[in-house]
Scaffold this active site. Structure first.
Site, PDB file in Angstrom:
ATOM      1  N   ASN A  10       8.720  34.677  54.734  1.00 60.64           N
ATOM      2  CA  ASN A  10      10.049  34.289  55.273  1.00 60.64           C
ATOM      3  C   ASN A  10      10.279  34.770  56.596  1.00 60.64           C
ATOM      4  O   ASN A  10      10.324  35.886  57.020  1.00 60.64           O
ATOM      5  CB  ASN A  10      11.055  34.825  54.318  1.00 60.64           C
ATOM      6  CG  ASN A  10      12.373  34.392  54.499  1.00 60.64           C
ATOM      7  OD1 ASN A  10      12.686  33.700  55.504  1.00 60.64           O
ATOM      8  ND2 ASN A  10      13.486  35.044  54.070  1.00 60.64           N
ATOM      9  N   LYS A  12      12.800  34.206  58.199  1.00 61.20           N
ATOM     10  CA  LYS A  12      14.282  34.281  58.706  1.00 61.20           C
ATOM     11  C   LYS A  12      14.604  33.818  60.256  1.00 61.20           C
ATOM     12  O   LYS A  12      13.896  32.623  60.465  1.00 61.20           O
ATOM     13  CB  LYS A  12      14.739  35.952  58.819  1.00 61.20           C
ATOM     14  CG  LYS A  12      14.223  36.618  57.367  1.00 61.20           C
ATOM     15  CD  LYS A  12      14.529  37.848  57.118  1.00 61.20           C
ATOM     16  CE  LYS A  12      14.034  38.313  55.573  1.00 61.20           C
ATOM     17  NZ  LYS A  12      14.520  39.712  55.034  1.00 61.20           N
ATOM     18  N   HIS A  96      18.584  33.482  49.276  1.00 61.80           N
ATOM     19  CA  HIS A  96      18.357  34.709  49.796  1.00 61.80           C
ATOM     20  C   HIS A  96      19.548  35.896  50.011  1.00 61.80           C
ATOM     21  O   HIS A  96      20.551  35.273  50.087  1.00 61.80           O
ATOM     22  CB  HIS A  96      17.601  34.455  51.083  1.00 61.80           C
ATOM     23  CG  HIS A  96      16.916  35.736  51.678  1.00 61.80           C
ATOM     24  ND1 HIS A  96      17.707  36.970  52.129  1.00 61.80           N
ATOM     25  CD2 HIS A  96      15.614  36.298  51.410  1.00 61.80           C
ATOM     26  CE1 HIS A  96      16.895  37.524  52.374  1.00 61.80           C
ATOM     27  NE2 HIS A  96      15.682  37.469  51.917  1.00 61.80           N
ATOM     28  N   GLU A  98      20.235  37.739  52.247  1.00 62.16           N
ATOM     29  CA  GLU A  98      21.197  37.618  53.467  1.00 62.16           C
ATOM     30  C   GLU A  98      21.970  36.573  53.476  1.00 62.16           C
ATOM     31  O   GLU A  98      23.332  36.611  54.012  1.00 62.16           O
ATOM     32  CB  GLU A  98      20.094  37.325  54.637  1.00 62.16           C
ATOM     33  CG  GLU A  98      19.419  38.748  54.784  1.00 62.16           C
ATOM     34  CD  GLU A  98      18.042  38.776  55.326  1.00 62.16           C
ATOM     35  OE1 GLU A  98      17.638  37.770  55.834  1.00 62.16           O
ATOM     36  OE2 GLU A  98      17.233  39.877  55.082  1.00 62.16           O
ATOM     37  N   GLU A 168      13.903  40.400  44.650  1.00 63.22           N
ATOM     38  CA  GLU A 168      13.894  41.155  45.964  1.00 63.22           C
ATOM     39  C   GLU A 168      15.244  42.257  45.936  1.00 63.22           C
ATOM     40  O   GLU A 168      16.343  42.025  46.205  1.00 63.22           O
ATOM     41  CB  GLU A 168      14.170  40.268  46.990  1.00 63.22           C
ATOM     42  CG  GLU A 168      13.124  39.194  47.452  1.00 63.22           C
ATOM     43  CD  GLU A 168      13.237  38.655  49.026  1.00 63.22           C
ATOM     44  OE1 GLU A 168      12.097  38.945  49.517  1.00 63.22           O
ATOM     45  OE2 GLU A 168      14.302  38.185  49.502  1.00 63.22           O
ATOM     46  N   GLY A 174      13.548  45.022  54.409  1.00 63.04           N
ATOM     47  CA  GLY A 174      13.612  45.561  55.733  1.00 63.04           C
ATOM     48  C   GLY A 174      13.821  47.105  55.936  1.00 63.04           C
ATOM     49  O   GLY A 174      14.283  47.348  57.119  1.00 63.04           O
ATOM     50  N   SER A 213       9.957  44.936  51.739  1.00 65.85           N
ATOM     51  CA  SER A 213       8.837  45.679  52.286  1.00 65.85           C
ATOM     52  C   SER A 213       7.483  45.705  51.811  1.00 65.85           C
ATOM     53  O   SER A 213       6.770  46.830  51.624  1.00 65.85           O
ATOM     54  CB  SER A 213       9.321  47.377  52.448  1.00 65.85           C
ATOM     55  OG  SER A 213      10.632  47.413  52.996  1.00 65.85           O
TER      56      SER A 213
HETATM   57  P1  13P Z   1      10.879  42.446  54.279  1.00 66.64           P
HETATM   58  O1  13P Z   1       9.520  42.143  53.882  1.00 66.64           O
HETATM   59  O2  13P Z   1      11.118  42.520  55.537  1.00 66.64           O
HETATM   60  O3  13P Z   1      11.371  43.701  53.556  1.00 66.64           O
HETATM   61  O4  13P Z   1      11.850  41.135  53.767  1.00 66.64           O
HETATM   62  C1  13P Z   1      11.608  40.868  52.483  1.00 66.64           C
HETATM   63  C2  13P Z   1      12.489  39.696  52.402  1.00 66.64           C
HETATM   64  O5  13P Z   1      13.598  39.558  52.409  1.00 66.64           O
HETATM   65  C3  13P Z   1      12.028  38.182  52.323  1.00 66.64           C
HETATM   66  O6  13P Z   1      12.812  37.292  51.916  1.00 66.64           O
END
Ligand code: 13P
Length: 251
Positions: A10, A12, A96, A98, A168, A174, A213
């Site tokens: 992803n 983003k 997601h 976010e 997640e 992140g 992560s």
């Molecule tokens: P990270 O792998 O950067 O923690 O992000 C995970 C994520 O949100 C994938 O959609």
């Protein structure tokens, strides 16, 4: 029943078309021989057409990162499922954290988006997960139950297994904090039980990913867990080297 492992990156809000082309030129030779694993990249709208073109004939599928549930209408700035399907986009990642936290995405909207995507011929990754605070006060299961029951509510039973779920935990996204294998297995098997409440047979087909992560050095252990069928990768999907190492760990 065996489920094919699935590794999705992803991006983003990262990568111009030019940067995306450079990434794909580096990735394709690295993943061409990885057998028995499905690979997808969830890319910004602006890179979709170029990525569909550059990955054609390869093992890499291209997903969008959001869509509207309506077929068309007065929704400035939004994109429909048919618009994505017209570009030969393979799928879409929905819900997601976010989008839920920063853009007010609701379970109610997701209950409409998931079936709309499937009907347009798109594959779906539905994201779920709890905050650190929800985990600490013992609300993880309640949160996952809401997100999965509502997200899948209008999906016909015989299609439930087509929806990939990505667990997640928000505290792991992140942050470099990764769920322990015990935490990941417990949450992911709970997600599978929720699908089984609708259909045991479909729950056996459902692929459930871990995200948060995930890196080359922890991917193997997480993907080997009995209920974890792959990963949804943020930061480590921005460079072909770590991303292809995670694909290799799943193959
Ligand atoms: P990270 O792998 O950067 O923690 O992000 C995970 C994520 O949100 C994938 O959609």
């Amino acid at each position: 029943m065996s489920r094919t492992p699935f590794i999705a990156g992803n991006w983003k809000m990262h990568k111009t078309v030019d940067e995306a082309e450079q990434f794909i030129a580096g990735l394709l030779p690295r993943v061409s021989t990885a057998d028995g694993v499905d690979v997808a990249l969830c890319v910004p709208y602006t890179a979709l057409a170029a990525m569909v073109d550059s990955t054609r004939g390869s093992r890499v599928e291209v997903y969008a990162q959001n869509m509207h549930f309506a077929e068309q209408g007065a929704y400035t700035g939004e994109v429909s499922a048919a618009m994505l399907a017209e570009l030969d986009v393979h799928g879409v990642v929905l819900g997601h954290s976010e989008r839920r936290e920063l853009f007010a995405e609701t379970d109610k909207a997701l209950a409409l988006k998931v079936p709309a995507a499937l009907e347009a011929g798109l594959k779906v990754i539905l994201c779920v997960g709890e905050t650190e605070e929800e985990r600490e006060r013992g609300d993880m299961q309640r949160k996952l139950r809401h997100q999965i029951q509502e997200g899948l509510e209008k999906v016909p039973t015989e299609r439930l297994g087509d929806v990939v779920i990505a667990y997640e935990p928000i505290w792991a996204i992140g942050t470099g904090l990764v769920a322990t294998p015990e935490q990941a297995q417990e949450a992911v098997s709970f997600c599978r039980d929720l699908v089984a409440d609708r259909s045991k047979e479909q729950a056996e087909r459902t692929r459930i990913l871990y995200g948060g992560s995930m890196k080359p050095d922890n991917a193997g252990e997480l993907i080997a867990l009995p209920d974890v069928d792959g990963g949804l990768i943020g930061g480590a999907s921005l460079d072909p080297q770590p991303f292809s190492a995670i694909v290799a760990a799943a193959a």
